[in-house]
Design a protein around this motif. Structure first.
Motif, PDB file in Angstrom:
ATOM      1  N   ASP A   1       2.945  -4.182  -0.004  1.00 32.90           N
ATOM      2  CA  ASP A   1       3.206  -4.518   0.785  1.00 32.90           C
ATOM      3  C   ASP A   1       2.678  -6.138   1.872  1.00 32.90           C
ATOM      4  N   GLY A   2       1.722  -5.751   1.838  1.00 32.52           N
ATOM      5  CA  GLY A   2       0.588  -6.342   2.657  1.00 32.52           C
ATOM      6  C   GLY A   2       0.040  -7.474   2.828  1.00 32.52           C
ATOM      7  N   ALA A   3       0.289  -8.258   0.872  1.00 38.95           N
ATOM      8  CA  ALA A   3       0.005  -9.601   0.788  1.00 38.95           C
ATOM      9  C   ALA A   3       2.214 -10.133   0.933  1.00 38.95           C
ATOM     10  N   ARG A   4       2.757  -9.860   1.521  1.00 38.30           N
ATOM     11  CA  ARG A   4       4.188 -10.663   1.333  1.00 38.30           C
ATOM     12  C   ARG A   4       3.344 -11.340   2.833  1.00 38.30           C
ATOM     13  N   GLY A   5       4.087 -12.246   2.792  1.00 34.54           N
ATOM     14  CA  GLY A   5       3.959 -13.024   3.928  1.00 34.54           C
ATOM     15  C   GLY A   5       4.484 -12.420   5.180  1.00 34.54           C
ATOM     16  N   ASP A   6       6.005 -11.509   5.204  1.00 37.98           N
ATOM     17  CA  ASP A   6       5.900 -11.596   6.271  1.00 37.98           C
ATOM     18  C   ASP A   6       5.589 -10.104   6.660  1.00 37.98           C
ATOM     19  N   SER A   7       5.208  -9.236   5.882  1.00 38.21           N
ATOM     20  CA  SER A   7       4.878  -8.581   6.192  1.00 38.21           C
ATOM     21  C   SER A   7       4.059  -7.459   8.200  1.00 38.21           C
ATOM     22  N   GLY A   8       4.375  -6.678   8.501  1.00 45.96           N
ATOM     23  CA  GLY A   8       3.584  -6.607   9.788  1.00 45.96           C
ATOM     24  C   GLY A   8       2.802  -5.553   9.681  1.00 45.96           C
ATOM     25  N   PRO A   9       2.911  -4.457  11.375  1.00 49.24           N
ATOM     26  CA  PRO A   9       2.383  -3.039  11.071  1.00 49.24           C
ATOM     27  C   PRO A   9       3.025  -2.262  10.295  1.00 49.24           C
ATOM     28  N   GLU A  10       4.725  -2.853  10.618  1.00 51.46           N
ATOM     29  CA  GLU A  10       5.344  -1.278   9.974  1.00 51.46           C
ATOM     30  C   GLU A  10       4.635  -1.022   8.207  1.00 51.46           C
ATOM     31  N   VAL A  11       3.753  -1.647   7.674  1.00 53.32           N
ATOM     32  CA  VAL A  11       2.794  -1.127   6.150  1.00 53.32           C
ATOM     33  C   VAL A  11       1.932  -0.464   6.659  1.00 53.32           C
ATOM     34  N   ILE A  12       1.147  -0.273   7.919  1.00 56.86           N
ATOM     35  CA  ILE A  12       0.799   1.107   8.278  1.00 56.86           C
ATOM     36  C   ILE A  12       1.447   2.166   8.128  1.00 56.86           C
ATOM     37  N   GLU A  13       2.648   2.604   8.618  1.00 60.37           N
ATOM     38  CA  GLU A  13       3.683   3.246   8.861  1.00 60.37           C
ATOM     39  C   GLU A  13       4.228   4.064   7.529  1.00 60.37           C
ATOM     40  N   ALA A  14       4.652   3.394   7.113  1.00 59.54           N
ATOM     41  CA  ALA A  14       4.994   2.929   5.816  1.00 59.54           C
ATOM     42  C   ALA A  14       4.224   4.112   4.898  1.00 59.54           C
ATOM     43  N   GLY A  15       3.358   3.159   5.284  1.00 59.61           N
ATOM     44  CA  GLY A  15       1.744   3.983   3.938  1.00 59.61           C
ATOM     45  C   GLY A  15       1.313   5.421   4.402  1.00 59.61           C
ATOM     46  N   LEU A  16       0.992   6.090   6.190  1.00 61.68           N
ATOM     47  CA  LEU A  16       1.163   7.243   6.204  1.00 61.68           C
ATOM     48  C   LEU A  16       2.369   7.991   5.896  1.00 61.68           C
ATOM     49  N   ARG A  17       3.716   7.087   6.226  1.00 62.92           N
ATOM     50  CA  ARG A  17       5.150   8.796   5.773  1.00 62.92           C
ATOM     51  C   ARG A  17       4.533   8.478   4.405  1.00 62.92           C
ATOM     52  N   ALA A  18       3.790   8.032   3.302  1.00 63.69           N
ATOM     53  CA  ALA A  18       4.006   8.285   2.386  1.00 63.69           C
ATOM     54  C   ALA A  18       2.848   9.617   1.484  1.00 63.69           C
ATOM     55  N   ILE A  19       1.747   9.944   2.878  1.00 69.65           N
ATOM     56  CA  ILE A  19       1.091  10.117   2.479  1.00 69.65           C
ATOM     57  C   ILE A  19       1.021  12.215   2.997  1.00 69.65           C
ATOM     58  N   ALA A  20       2.229  12.453   4.127  1.00 67.40           N
ATOM     59  CA  ALA A  20       2.382  13.606   4.220  1.00 67.40           C
ATOM     60  C   ALA A  20       3.313  14.502   2.635  1.00 67.40           C
ATOM     61  N   PRO A  21       4.613  13.235   2.376  1.00 65.23           N
ATOM     62  CA  PRO A  21       5.627  14.607   1.635  1.00 65.23           C
ATOM     63  C   PRO A  21       4.483  14.340  -0.120  1.00 65.23           C
ATOM     64  N   ALA A  22       3.156  13.512   0.153  1.00 62.56           N
ATOM     65  CA  ALA A  22       2.593  13.445  -0.609  1.00 62.56           C
ATOM     66  C   ALA A  22       1.591  15.329  -0.356  1.00 62.56           C
ATOM     67  N   ALA A  23       1.148  15.157  -0.050  1.00 58.52           N
ATOM     68  CA  ALA A  23       1.073  16.274   0.569  1.00 58.52           C
ATOM     69  C   ALA A  23       1.464  17.772   0.461  1.00 58.52           C
ATOM     70  N   GLU A  24       3.133  17.945   0.624  1.00 57.00           N
ATOM     71  CA  GLU A  24       3.743  18.406   0.414  1.00 57.00           C
ATOM     72  C   GLU A  24       3.691  19.477  -0.889  1.00 57.00           C
ATOM     73  N   GLU A  25       3.995  17.627  -1.466  1.00 55.42           N
ATOM     74  CA  GLU A  25       5.066  18.101  -3.374  1.00 55.42           C
ATOM     75  C   GLU A  25       3.197  18.552  -4.220  1.00 55.42           C
ATOM     76  N   GLY A  26       2.555  18.471  -3.384  1.00 51.74           N
ATOM     77  CA  GLY A  26       1.135  18.756  -4.785  1.00 51.74           C
ATOM     78  C   GLY A  26       0.706  17.454  -5.537  1.00 51.74           C
ATOM     79  N   GLU A  27       1.216  16.253  -4.772  1.00 51.69           N
ATOM     80  CA  GLU A  27       0.956  15.184  -6.143  1.00 51.69           C
ATOM     81  C   GLU A  27       0.036  14.955  -5.877  1.00 51.69           C
ATOM     82  N   CYS A  28      -1.036  14.646  -6.952  1.00 48.54           N
ATOM     83  CA  CYS A  28      -2.036  14.870  -7.169  1.00 48.54           C
ATOM     84  C   CYS A  28      -3.351  13.001  -6.994  1.00 48.54           C
ATOM     85  N   ALA A  29      -4.196  13.771  -6.129  1.00 43.28           N
ATOM     86  CA  ALA A  29      -4.966  12.428  -5.801  1.00 43.28           C
ATOM     87  C   ALA A  29      -5.384  11.896  -6.401  1.00 43.28           C
ATOM     88  N   ALA A  30      -5.718  10.902  -6.403  1.00 44.03           N
ATOM     89  CA  ALA A  30      -6.588   9.629  -7.020  1.00 44.03           C
ATOM     90  C   ALA A  30      -7.323   8.618  -5.914  1.00 44.03           C
TER      91      ALA A  30
END
Length: 333
Positions: free
Chosen positions: A304-333
């Protein structure tokens, strides 16, 4: 005691990595560690865009400028320019083995010319009031590290060098690539320890293959400072522990989520100045290494960060992806 400031831990200068965006990000994880610029040649500073080459945020401090070159007069001018921009230290590269550096007769090949390095250090010391330091190897090619490192150290210290940072490997100027020179020549930490024992009143820091803070703490029993390179870049979360473990800070370790959020307004400012989000987020990919959701974090910042129209919302989206993964027990990589 060494005259040099008590920089027990530093993040190494790394070409294409430790730019101003990387340093601003790292500073959100540690208040105390010394941060280094990428190597900048004296020639570039004399003839190039100094704001682009040297500009940085005061919030990065303490930050050192590493210079490449072998002409004392040009290094003198470049060092003075660096001091004018606000760098807290000027460092001379006597360790890089790249083809570009060899063709310019500086970097690791200067291990063969200690008197010239001393002349360069003397010229830089005469030009600036901030510390002037040297980062070197233990030797190059067929040099005897016992003799080569002592000759270089004695020469530059006689010219006023304030500290020595030593990459504890030889560099092979023929036959090995820069990447291979970081991995193939054997590490010889004991050689750096012997240098420190011989020079008890000189700041001697060690670099090369140091993977974590446990190893850093072990080295600090023998030398004054430790310089982390790829370990700090690829796993920046370890920087969050430095102030407590290395400097004895009473405060809790830095919050890695807060460090990421700190980059959102930074990205906004960078984009208003004409930059792209990927210029910044490429340095943040390893922040959640080993945590659930780390793979998704990297994917969002990279794709997403490579798209020409992306902005700081990329970081916000990435942070949202961390918390649910922690709750669901997704394997780290």
């Amino acid at each position: 005691m060494p005259r040099y400031p008590a920089h027990k831990l530093a993040v190494a200068p790394m070409m294409d990595w430790t730019d101003r965006h990387c340093r601003f990000f790292h500073r959100g994880l540690t208040r105390e560690a010394l941060l280094y610029s990428e190597m900048v040649t004296a020639e570039a500073i004399l003839h190039g865009d100094r704001e682009r080459l040297l500009g940085f945020s005061p919030k990065e401090q303490p930050v050192a400028l590493q210079l490449g070159g072998s002409d004392p007069a040009k290094l003198s001018v470049a060092a003075k320019a660096g001091e004018a921009f606000g760098y807290s230290e000027i460092n001379l590269n006597v360790g890089c083995p790249s083809d570009r550096v060899k063709s310019g007769s500086f970097g690791a090949c200067l291990m063969q010319s200690p008197d010239l390095v001393a002349e360069c250090v003397g010229a830089m010391k005469a030009a600036v009031d901030v510390p002037v330091t040297v980062k070197c190897r233990i030797g190059v090619d067929d040099q005897d590290p016992e003799e080569a490192l002592d000759r270089l150290a004695d020469a530059v210290l006689a010219s006023g060098a304030d500290a020595l940072w030593v990459h504890a490997r030889k560099a092979w100027l023929q036959g090995l690539s820069p990447k291979e020179n970081r991995e193939i020549p054997p590490l010889d930490y004991e050689r750096v320890y012997r240098l420190k024992a011989r020079l008890p009143h000189v700041f001697v820091g060690i670099n090369g293959g140091i993977a974590d803070l446990d190893q850093a703490e072990a080295h600090l029993r023998h030398v004054d400072g430790v310089m982390l390179g790829r370990a700090a870049y690829h796993n920046p979360a370890l920087l969050a522990e430095i102030d407590r473990r290395i400097y004895g800070a009473a405060e809790a370790d830095a919050d890695v989520f807060a460090a990421a959020e700190r980059m959102i307004p930074y990205v906004e400012r960078h984009m208003r100045a004409g930059g792209r989000v990927a210029n910044v987020t490429r340095h943040m990919l390893g922040l959640f290494q080993g945590r659930p959701g780390a793979r998704r974090w990297r994917q969002i910042l990279t794709v997403d960060g490579a798209r020409g129209d992306s902005g700081p919302e990329v970081i916000e989206a990435g942070l949202r992806a961390i918390a649910p993964a922690a709750e669901e027990g997704e394997c780290a990589a």
